[in-house]
Scaffold this motif. Structure first.
Motif, PDB file in Angstrom:
ATOM      1  N   ARG A 292      -4.218  -5.412  -5.815  1.00 38.95           N
ATOM      2  CA  ARG A 292      -4.475  -6.013  -7.126  1.00 38.95           C
ATOM      3  C   ARG A 292      -5.099  -5.056  -8.134  1.00 38.95           C
ATOM      4  NH1 ARG A 292      -7.177 -11.483  -4.527  1.00 38.95           N
ATOM      5  NH2 ARG A 292      -5.217 -12.535  -3.965  1.00 38.95           N
ATOM      6  N   ARG A 293      -5.909  -4.111  -7.636  1.00 34.70           N
ATOM      7  CA  ARG A 293      -6.598  -3.211  -8.540  1.00 34.70           C
ATOM      8  C   ARG A 293      -6.931  -1.924  -7.789  1.00 34.70           C
ATOM      9  NH1 ARG A 293     -12.514  -4.797 -10.343  1.00 34.70           N
ATOM     10  NH2 ARG A 293     -12.935  -3.622  -8.440  1.00 34.70           N
ATOM     11  N   PRO A 294      -6.850  -0.759  -8.429  1.00 32.49           N
ATOM     12  CA  PRO A 294      -7.196   0.481  -7.723  1.00 32.49           C
ATOM     13  C   PRO A 294      -8.626   0.418  -7.189  1.00 32.49           C
ATOM     14  CG  PRO A 294      -6.054   0.999  -9.756  1.00 32.49           C
ATOM     15  CD  PRO A 294      -6.326  -0.484  -9.787  1.00 32.49           C
ATOM     16  N   GLY A 295      -8.794   0.845  -5.954  1.00 34.44           N
ATOM     17  CA  GLY A 295     -10.104   0.839  -5.328  1.00 34.44           C
ATOM     18  C   GLY A 295      -9.985   0.750  -3.816  1.00 34.44           C
ATOM     19  N   ARG A 296     -11.095   0.386  -3.163  1.00 32.95           N
ATOM     20  CA  ARG A 296     -11.143   0.279  -1.702  1.00 32.95           C
ATOM     21  C   ARG A 296     -11.741  -1.066  -1.311  1.00 32.95           C
ATOM     22  NH1 ARG A 296     -11.267   5.331   1.351  1.00 32.95           N
ATOM     23  NH2 ARG A 296     -10.801   7.083  -0.036  1.00 32.95           N
TER      24      ARG A 296
ATOM     25  N   ALA B 125     -11.306 -10.508   2.884  1.00 29.52           N
ATOM     26  CA  ALA B 125     -11.429  -9.202   2.260  1.00 29.52           C
ATOM     27  C   ALA B 125     -12.912  -8.957   2.040  1.00 29.52           C
ATOM     28  CB  ALA B 125     -10.674  -9.164   0.930  1.00 29.52           C
ATOM     29  N   VAL B 126     -13.506  -8.124   2.867  1.00 29.24           N
ATOM     30  CA  VAL B 126     -14.954  -8.029   2.930  1.00 29.24           C
ATOM     31  C   VAL B 126     -15.561  -7.505   1.635  1.00 29.24           C
ATOM     32  CG1 VAL B 126     -16.885  -6.915   4.103  1.00 29.24           C
ATOM     33  CG2 VAL B 126     -14.949  -7.767   5.418  1.00 29.24           C
ATOM     34  N   ASP B 127     -15.023  -6.389   1.129  1.00 30.09           N
ATOM     35  CA  ASP B 127     -15.661  -5.739  -0.012  1.00 30.09           C
ATOM     36  C   ASP B 127     -15.327  -6.418  -1.334  1.00 30.09           C
ATOM     37  OD1 ASP B 127     -16.763  -3.971   1.679  1.00 30.09           O
ATOM     38  OD2 ASP B 127     -15.300  -2.389   1.358  1.00 30.09           O
ATOM     39  N   SER B 128     -14.056  -6.593  -1.602  1.00 25.80           N
ATOM     40  CA  SER B 128     -13.675  -7.118  -2.912  1.00 25.80           C
ATOM     41  C   SER B 128     -12.275  -7.698  -2.872  1.00 25.80           C
ATOM     42  CB  SER B 128     -13.728  -5.993  -3.970  1.00 25.80           C
ATOM     43  OG  SER B 128     -13.210  -6.446  -5.188  1.00 25.80           O
ATOM     44  N   GLU B 129     -12.158  -8.981  -3.137  1.00 26.04           N
ATOM     45  CA  GLU B 129     -10.846  -9.593  -3.242  1.00 26.04           C
ATOM     46  C   GLU B 129     -10.167  -9.228  -4.555  1.00 26.04           C
ATOM     47  OE1 GLU B 129     -10.919 -13.749  -2.570  1.00 26.04           O
ATOM     48  OE2 GLU B 129     -11.518 -13.564  -0.461  1.00 26.04           O
ATOM     49  N   GLU B 130     -10.906  -8.612  -5.481  1.00 31.33           N
ATOM     50  CA  GLU B 130     -10.287  -8.136  -6.700  1.00 31.33           C
ATOM     51  C   GLU B 130      -9.411  -6.920  -6.424  1.00 31.33           C
ATOM     52  OE1 GLU B 130     -13.276  -7.338  -9.544  1.00 31.33           O
ATOM     53  OE2 GLU B 130     -13.828  -9.445  -9.834  1.00 31.33           O
ATOM     54  N   VAL B 131      -9.759  -6.150  -5.401  1.00 33.60           N
ATOM     55  CA  VAL B 131      -8.971  -4.962  -5.060  1.00 33.60           C
ATOM     56  C   VAL B 131      -7.704  -5.355  -4.320  1.00 33.60           C
ATOM     57  CG1 VAL B 131      -8.943  -2.819  -3.709  1.00 33.60           C
ATOM     58  CG2 VAL B 131     -10.965  -3.449  -5.057  1.00 33.60           C
ATOM     59  N   ALA B 132      -7.828  -6.233  -3.314  1.00 34.39           N
ATOM     60  CA  ALA B 132      -6.658  -6.640  -2.529  1.00 34.39           C
ATOM     61  C   ALA B 132      -6.877  -8.034  -1.969  1.00 34.39           C
ATOM     62  CB  ALA B 132      -6.394  -5.647  -1.400  1.00 34.39           C
ATOM     63  N   GLY B 133      -5.824  -8.806  -1.942  1.00 31.69           N
ATOM     64  CA  GLY B 133      -5.849 -10.101  -1.287  1.00 31.69           C
ATOM     65  C   GLY B 133      -5.258  -9.989   0.100  1.00 31.69           C
ATOM     66  N   ALA B 134      -5.675 -10.875   1.029  1.00 28.59           N
ATOM     67  CA  ALA B 134      -5.208 -10.843   2.409  1.00 28.59           C
ATOM     68  C   ALA B 134      -4.860 -12.247   2.873  1.00 28.59           C
ATOM     69  CB  ALA B 134      -6.279 -10.230   3.317  1.00 28.59           C
ATOM     70  N   GLN B 135      -3.747 -12.358   3.611  1.00 27.00           N
ATOM     71  CA  GLN B 135      -3.303 -13.661   4.096  1.00 27.00           C
ATOM     72  C   GLN B 135      -2.541 -13.478   5.404  1.00 27.00           C
ATOM     73  OE1 GLN B 135      -0.629 -15.641   1.430  1.00 27.00           O
ATOM     74  NE2 GLN B 135      -0.795 -17.619   2.480  1.00 27.00           N
TER      75      GLN B 135
ATOM     76  N   GLU C  73      -9.267  -0.555   6.678  1.00 33.01           N
ATOM     77  CA  GLU C  73      -9.674  -0.107   5.347  1.00 33.01           C
ATOM     78  C   GLU C  73      -8.446  -0.106   4.445  1.00 33.01           C
ATOM     79  OE1 GLU C  73     -11.860   3.599   3.010  1.00 33.01           O
ATOM     80  OE2 GLU C  73     -11.241   3.821   5.096  1.00 33.01           O
ATOM     81  N   VAL C  74      -8.558  -0.757   3.313  1.00 32.74           N
ATOM     82  CA  VAL C  74      -7.440  -0.893   2.373  1.00 32.74           C
ATOM     83  C   VAL C  74      -7.749  -0.065   1.127  1.00 32.74           C
ATOM     84  CG1 VAL C  74      -6.023  -2.486   1.031  1.00 32.74           C
ATOM     85  CG2 VAL C  74      -6.994  -3.212   3.236  1.00 32.74           C
ATOM     86  N   ILE C  75      -6.864   0.870   0.824  1.00 39.16           N
ATOM     87  CA  ILE C  75      -7.013   1.723  -0.361  1.00 39.16           C
ATOM     88  C   ILE C  75      -5.860   1.397  -1.306  1.00 39.16           C
ATOM     89  CG2 ILE C  75      -7.117   4.087  -1.230  1.00 39.16           C
ATOM     90  CD1 ILE C  75      -7.985   4.916   1.625  1.00 39.16           C
ATOM     91  N   VAL C  76      -6.201   1.029  -2.516  1.00 44.22           N
ATOM     92  CA  VAL C  76      -5.184   0.706  -3.526  1.00 44.22           C
ATOM     93  C   VAL C  76      -5.157   1.831  -4.561  1.00 44.22           C
ATOM     94  CG1 VAL C  76      -4.454  -0.922  -5.303  1.00 44.22           C
ATOM     95  CG2 VAL C  76      -5.470  -1.758  -3.166  1.00 44.22           C
ATOM     96  N   ARG C  77      -3.984   2.392  -4.774  1.00 43.67           N
ATOM     97  CA  ARG C  77      -3.820   3.446  -5.781  1.00 43.67           C
ATOM     98  C   ARG C  77      -2.577   3.173  -6.626  1.00 43.67           C
ATOM     99  NH1 ARG C  77      -4.751   9.034  -2.337  1.00 43.67           N
ATOM    100  NH2 ARG C  77      -6.974   8.774  -1.918  1.00 43.67           N
ATOM    101  N   LYS C  78      -2.616   3.714  -7.819  1.00 46.57           N
ATOM    102  CA  LYS C  78      -1.411   3.684  -8.644  1.00 46.57           C
ATOM    103  C   LYS C  78      -0.424   4.738  -8.152  1.00 46.57           C
ATOM    104  CE  LYS C  78      -3.016   2.147 -13.206  1.00 46.57           C
ATOM    105  NZ  LYS C  78      -3.098   2.542 -14.622  1.00 46.57           N
ATOM    106  N   ARG C  79       0.843   4.452  -8.322  1.00 45.75           N
ATOM    107  CA  ARG C  79       1.834   5.500  -8.145  1.00 45.75           C
ATOM    108  C   ARG C  79       1.739   6.464  -9.327  1.00 45.75           C
ATOM    109  NH1 ARG C  79       5.338   4.627  -4.022  1.00 45.75           N
ATOM    110  NH2 ARG C  79       5.699   2.474  -3.326  1.00 45.75           N
ATOM    111  N   ALA C  80       2.048   7.727  -9.071  1.00 47.11           N
ATOM    112  CA  ALA C  80       1.951   8.735 -10.130  1.00 47.11           C
ATOM    113  C   ALA C  80       2.966   8.506 -11.239  1.00 47.11           C
ATOM    114  CB  ALA C  80       2.141  10.133  -9.536  1.00 47.11           C
ATOM    115  N   GLY C  81       3.972   7.723 -10.974  1.00 44.90           N
ATOM    116  CA  GLY C  81       4.974   7.431 -11.997  1.00 44.90           C
ATOM    117  C   GLY C  81       6.040   6.533 -11.418  1.00 44.90           C
TER     118      GLY C  81
END
Length: 617
Positions: A191-195, A170-180, A210-218
């Motif tokens: 793992r956390r909202p971001g890119r 995960a090039v930018d941030s493993e806090e945002v997403a893990g990869a395996q 490119e991995v984009i993490v977002r919350k669901r609206a509800g």
């Protein structure tokens, strides 16, 4: 055969002139599969099946045909040919798949039958498969960009002809997403909202997503609950309560909103303690969130709440005319008994105003309330404004038909927001009862503000059922502190009247609005008894020897008036009457020598001139 040879020769010459343009190597394999009693030859290109050969052709069996196709394909690739050089060619009824001037496979009639196709269709399918698989890069991911809901996983297919995938990072941030990497798939965990960017490397080649993490609206609740009251509870009220539950009890992120695509619908009246489950299609969305769409269920139950006479009438009509913004009325509500709010105001300002009716929970704990609403659209005719409020309220009051609403501690919610144009009248009646807790306390506020500064969200604006459209909000310090009640509070707003009429004797007159009830403070009295429930019992005697018909009529007295009457279980509406005008309400037959009791209920309405009278004759 000569035709095919000629076509291949022309194609080869064209390719030779073009030169070896960006051809790629590929991973080629031959596999043998058992299909029933047969052995199939399978051509595998870049880890995926390109063609499955099921029949022999001449001296070559299926596996031999597949092996020959791979050898010829490898030779063509070594010469610089690639995916774009693969074609399906025809000569009469024979079809072949070729690359450059080299035939890879014959699509014979027998082979086509086993594939439930035609020679042309099979050759075209095989050629398309070869082109697609040969065009695969050394390493590739099935997505270039992927959006993953927070806390969830998504798997990307890893393809290509590279023989080994060396690493994932995960090039930018493993806090945002893990990869395996798991079995030829890249599994991403949000793992956390971001890119961030996930990279797969193999044989010196890379593929990125490119991995984009977002919350669901509800989140969609499995089942929500709504409660109503009534004997019975009408379908429209139950449907509205279910809609409120959908809006209030979904788990919605801050700034997101709920749109009801298909509203819940209760098809029949509900008896006491009867429940029904209804469904709604909803959509939750908001800026920066992933939208959520799906079906939710609501269980609507008719809660048995025994009818109680009103403890107090909260009367908001002084001043009747709105000449400046501000609070018009404050009344208190506690668990000692239900109250009836009656309001009737005319906009005398030079601009439209928002006439708002709101509930404020001044305590720290949630309170549960029963609301029997009777709010109506404004009208330039004050008599008709009051009549419309009565039409909304009176049938519900008779059936104790209301909604159960829970208001959080130190919060407020609008019940109705009227948009009053200049000289329009806003009128309404509502019974409100605090059911629990025993020590709970609320304030009912009636206020007028410029329409552009009503203090309520846009969704509440101009809604006669505003509490169904917006969520409660924290009450302001002013709303919590501004709790001194108004003077116009009248205890016991119910009048029971007993009257008699004997056929052949003078008519019986029953005055409505006479004998004003007294206020709890000072010498205030309620002239006209507006909002007071009249329960009238008339005993009719027929001393004659024949069946006789008795009429009940309404007569306006002090000025123009309208009225609503429940006479023997039948609702009668008098749109308007002027002084000395009579309107017939009902007729009854009385048997010879019999005594018949006629029961009548009514409430003097805002805008009408009371006292008025009922006549029994």
């Amino acid at each position: 055969m000569r035709r095919i040879t000629q076509l291949l020769a022309v194609l080869a010459a064209t390719l030779a002139a073009a030169g070896p343009a960006a051809a790629r190597s590929a991973r080629l394999e031959v596999r043998s599969e058992r299909t029933g009693s047969r052995h199939a030859g399978v051509v595998v290109v870049n880890r995926q099946v390109a063609a499955r050969v099921l029949t022999a052709n001449g001296d070559l069996g299926p596996v031999d045909r597949a092996r020959l196709a791979v050898e010829r394909l490898q030779a063509a690739l070594d010469k610089g040919l690639g995916a774009r050089h693969v074609r399906a060619l025809a000569d009469g009824r024979r079809w072949v798949v070729a690359i450059g001037d080299q035939t890879l496979l014959y699509a014979t009639r027998l082979e086509a039958r086993h594939h439930r196709s035609s020679p042309a269709g099979l050759a075209g399918r095989w050629a398309a498969s070869f082109r697609r698989l040969l065009a695969l890069p050394p390493v590739a991911l099935s997505h270039r960009v992927i959006v993953i809901p927070l806390g969830e996983k998504r798997a990307l297919a890893v393809t290509g002809y590279a023989r080994d995938w060396e690493r994932v990072e995960a090039v930018d941030s493993e806090e945002v997403a893990g990869a395996q990497l798991v079995g030829g798939r890249l599994v991403l965990t949000a793992r956390r909202p971001g890119r961030t960017t996930a990279t797969v490397s193999a044989d010196g080649h890379t593929a990125r997503c490119e991995v984009i993490v977002r919350k669901r609206a509800g989140r969609l609740a499995l089942l929500s609950d709504a409660e109503v009251t009534g004997s019975p509870a009408p379908p429209d009220l139950s449907s509205a309560a279910a809609t409120v539950a959908v809006r209030r009890f979904l788990d919605v992120e801050p700034g997101a909103s709920v749109r009801i695509v298909s509203a819940p619908r209760v098809a029949r009246s509900l008896r006491a303690d009867q429940a029904v489950v209804v469904r709604a299609l909803v959509e939750i969305s908001g800026a920066g969130y992933l939208p959520v769409r799906g079906e939710v269920s609501v269980r609507v139950r008719n809660r048995e709440v025994a009818f109680r006479s009103m403890a107090h009438l909260l009367y908001s009509n002084v001043p009747e005319r709105i000449r400046k913004p501000g609070t018009l009325y404050i009344g208190h509500l506690d668990s000692s008994g239900p109250v009836r709010l009656f309001y009737h105001h005319v906009n005398n300002m030079a601009q439209p105003v928002a006439l708002s009716v709101s509930l404020v929970n001044t305590g720290p704990d949630p309170v549960t309330l029963q609301i029997v609403p009777g709010f109506a659209a404004p009208d330039l005719d004050a008599v008709q404004a009051g009549r419309k409020a009565g039409q909304s309220f009176f049938p519900r009051m008779l059936r104790n038909a209301g909604e159960i609403y829970t208001l959080p501690g130190r919060s407020t919610v609008p019940l109705a927001v009227h948009r009053l144009a200049v000289e329009e009248t806003g009128s309404g009646i509502a019974d409100v009862r605090l059911l629990e807790p025993a020590g709970g306390r609320c304030a009912l506020r009636v206020s007028a503000e410029p329409w552009s500064a009503s203090g309520w969200p846009r969704l509440a604006a101009d809604h006669l059922d505003a509490w169904r459209h917006v969520l409660p909000r924290p009450a302001s310090a002013a709303e919590l502190a501004d709790s001194e009640p108004s003077d116009y509070v009248f205890p016991g707003p119910t009048k029971t009247v007993h009257a008699e009429y004997t056929i052949g004797k003078p008519w019986t007159w029953i005055r409505l609005g006479d004998g004003p009830i007294q206020g709890v403070r000072g010498n205030l009295r309620l002239d006209g008894n507006y909002g007071v429930l009249y329960r009238i019992n008339v005993k009719v005697h027929n001393p004659t020897e024949t069946r006789r018909t008795v009429e009940v009529a309404f007569e306006a007295g002090a000025g123009p008036a309208s009225g609503l009457f429940n006479i023997g279980g039948r609702l009668v509406d008098v749109p308007s009457a002027y002084p000395r005008e009579e309107r017939s309400l009902a007729r009854f037959d009385v048997e010879p020598g019999a005594v018949r009791t006629i029961q009548i209920e009514t409430v003097p309405l805002g805008g009408s001139a009371y006292p008025a009278a009922l006549i029994v004759r």
